[in-house]
Design a protein around this motif. Structure first.
Motif, mmCIF file in Angstrom:
data_model
loop_
_atom_site.group_PDB
_atom_site.id
_atom_site.type_symbol
_atom_site.label_atom_id
_atom_site.label_comp_id
_atom_site.label_asym_id
_atom_site.label_seq_id
_atom_site.Cartn_x
_atom_site.Cartn_y
_atom_site.Cartn_z
ATOM 1 N N LYS A 309 -79.819 46.778 -3.520
ATOM 2 C CA LYS A 309 -79.778 45.698 -4.505
ATOM 3 C C LYS A 309 -80.490 46.097 -5.799
ATOM 4 C CE LYS A 309 -79.425 41.925 -1.139
ATOM 5 N NZ LYS A 309 -80.060 40.706 -0.590
ATOM 6 N N ALA A 312 -78.170 48.401 -7.666
ATOM 7 C CA ALA A 312 -77.084 47.660 -8.307
ATOM 8 C C ALA A 312 -77.585 46.912 -9.543
ATOM 9 C CB ALA A 312 -76.458 46.685 -7.314
ATOM 10 N N ALA A 408 -73.185 50.659 -9.487
ATOM 11 C CA ALA A 408 -73.444 49.279 -9.077
ATOM 12 C C ALA A 408 -72.654 48.942 -7.810
ATOM 13 C CB ALA A 408 -73.079 48.316 -10.202
ATOM 14 N N TYR A 409 -71.400 49.384 -7.763
ATOM 15 C CA TYR A 409 -70.580 49.178 -6.560
ATOM 16 C C TYR A 409 -71.217 49.862 -5.353
ATOM 17 C CZ TYR A 409 -67.247 50.873 -3.113
ATOM 18 O OH TYR A 409 -66.659 51.237 -1.932
ATOM 19 N N GLY A 411 -74.368 50.576 -4.806
ATOM 20 C CA GLY A 411 -75.570 49.876 -4.384
ATOM 21 C C GLY A 411 -75.267 48.631 -3.570
ATOM 22 N N LEU A 412 -74.237 47.885 -3.961
ATOM 23 C CA LEU A 412 -73.919 46.630 -3.293
ATOM 24 C C LEU A 412 -73.059 46.803 -2.048
ATOM 25 C CD1 LEU A 412 -73.187 44.203 -6.280
ATOM 26 C CD2 LEU A 412 -75.193 44.220 -4.794
#
Length: 422
Positions: A309, A312, A408-409, A411-412
């Motif tokens: 998180k 991201a 970001a993708y 991380g999530l």
């Protein structure tokens, strides 16, 4: 950028105490390769002026430097296995020093290709150095304080990247003429030769470190790899989060290097700041200094929040800042791109740790795959150079923006560990 890995299973055949001086010396290695890597951001605008290069041609500096990681990493591992980790450290330092010394004939010959060759030799030495040096960070002391030692070495790496722009701006860029089109051959030679003394100084420091390490009593590491003797039919390639993590490392290193490489020229644009190269280079300190500060903040935050998180969030913030960089002008665009350094701080170690999570006996293979992905620093900057030649520097920042969207993708979603595919 901190490009460093280590094994938590490292042990020593000697007591892990009394090596304080060795640890101090090891942190100096992290400082040196951070300093040298960041100095490329100074070389790019300097050699671009001297040789009248396009943005794509100037980005070949990063292509040759980071391409060495991809080409040399595996041979470096074989070499270190044969001559030992201490021998690998000394060998890496000597080869890096030779690369620095090659800048002298490159400047005298005024041949850009010779500069690129010198950079490749320099980066090859640093690659060997990293392969050899990293395991000692965990070996020099109790296992429970290994993380503290790793944070110390990474902080020194960031410190090197923070002060390198000031060093380069004072000793290299201060002599760059404003109107390069009117330079005489003698003036071009003088500007090319301005890199000779700084890199001779670097070579001297590397050789001094080589002499010190050749005399140091370092732990003999017995168990860098899994020595249980058990055979597994698993492969790191079967683990989806590892493969996606390798893409994340590729994207991150490429984006960070590309942004840092264009900052001096970006700050020179009339609609941004209109700074000359020497003054613009000083602002790189804030970009890389933000990464150093952010590393300490991120370490504290990730004690409370999930690493994915936090990754991201930082990547999303970088995307927003790049949108501002692309559409804004003046100080707003200038400070937006500088703040990306703060977002970058935790990305490499976080992607790396998420990528190797749950790999078990194939952790070392996964680590090698992630290290090879550092080649993103060789490929993405030239691609942004092509974009800058076609649509301008400011719009070319759309390429690293795409990279951060992927991070970001990861991380999530992409970093979630799922059962391995057989």
């Amino acid at each position: 950028m901190s490009i460093a890995t280590s094994s938590p299973n490292a042990t020593s055949s000697q007591p892990n105490n009394g090596y304080g001086f060795a640890l101090v010396s090891l942190t100096s290695l992290f400082f040196m390769w951070g300093f040298i890597t960041c100095l490329n951001d100074i070389l790019i605008p300097h050699l671009q002026s001297v040789f009248s290069l396009t943005h794509f041609q100037a980005m070949l500096i990063q292509f040759c430097f980071f391409g060495a990681y991809f080409i040399v990493s595996i041979p470096a591992g074989i070499l270190v296995k044969r001559i030992g980790y201490k021998g690998g450290i000394v060998t890496g330092l000597i080869i890096a020093a030779i690369g620095c010394l090659l800048f002298y004939p490159a400047a005298s010959m005024q041949e850009y290709a010779v500069f690129l060759g010198a950079l490749f030799v320099l980066a090859s030495g640093i690659t060997i150095l990293q392969v050899a040096a990293n395991p000692y960070v965990t070996a020099l002391g109790p296992e429970k304080t290994a993380a503290s030692r790793l944070n110390l070495t990474q902080a020194l790496n960031s410190f090197g990247t923070t002060i390198a722009p000031w060093f380069g701006s004072l000793l290299i860029l201060s002599a760059v003429a404003h109107d390069v089109s009117s330079m005489t051959d003698a003036q071009r030679l003088a500007q090319a030769e301005s890199v000779q003394m700084p890199y001779i100084l670097l070579a001297s420091m590397l050789l001094i470190l080589a002499a010190i390490f050749s005399q140091l009593k370092l732990p003999v590491i017995d168990a860098i790899e899994d020595t249980s003797g058990e055979v597994t039919d698993d492969s790191a390639w079967n683990h989806r989060h590892l493969v996606l993590g390798a893409v994340g490392i590729f994207m991150y290193v490429g984006a960070e290097v590309a942004i840092g490489s264009f900052l001096v020229n970006f700050f020179g644009l009339e609609n941004i700041a209109g700074l000359n190269h020497a003054d613009a280079a000083k602002y790189l300190t804030y970009f890389w200094g933000g990464a150093m500060v952010g590393r300490f903040i991120g370490a504290a935050v990730m004690q409370k929040l999930a690493a994915g998180k936090v990754l991201a969030f930082n990547a999303g913030a970088a995307v927003l800042l790049l949108v501002i960089t692309i559409i804004a002008e003046g100080q707003l665009a200038m400070y937006a791109v500088l703040l990306i350094g703060l977002c970058n701080s935790i990305m490499f170690p976080t992607i790396f740790s998420l990528g190797v999570a749950g790999l078990g006996k194939v952790t070392s293979q996964g680590s090698g795959i992630l290290c090879l992905a550092i080649v993103g620093g060789a490929l993405i900057p030239p691609l942004q150079g092509l974009m800058a030649d076609a649509v301008g520097i400011q719009l070319s920042f759309a390429l690293p923006l795409i990279c951060y969207i992927y991070i970001a993708y990861y991380g999530l979603i992409g970093s979630k560990v799922v059962p391995a595919k057989k």
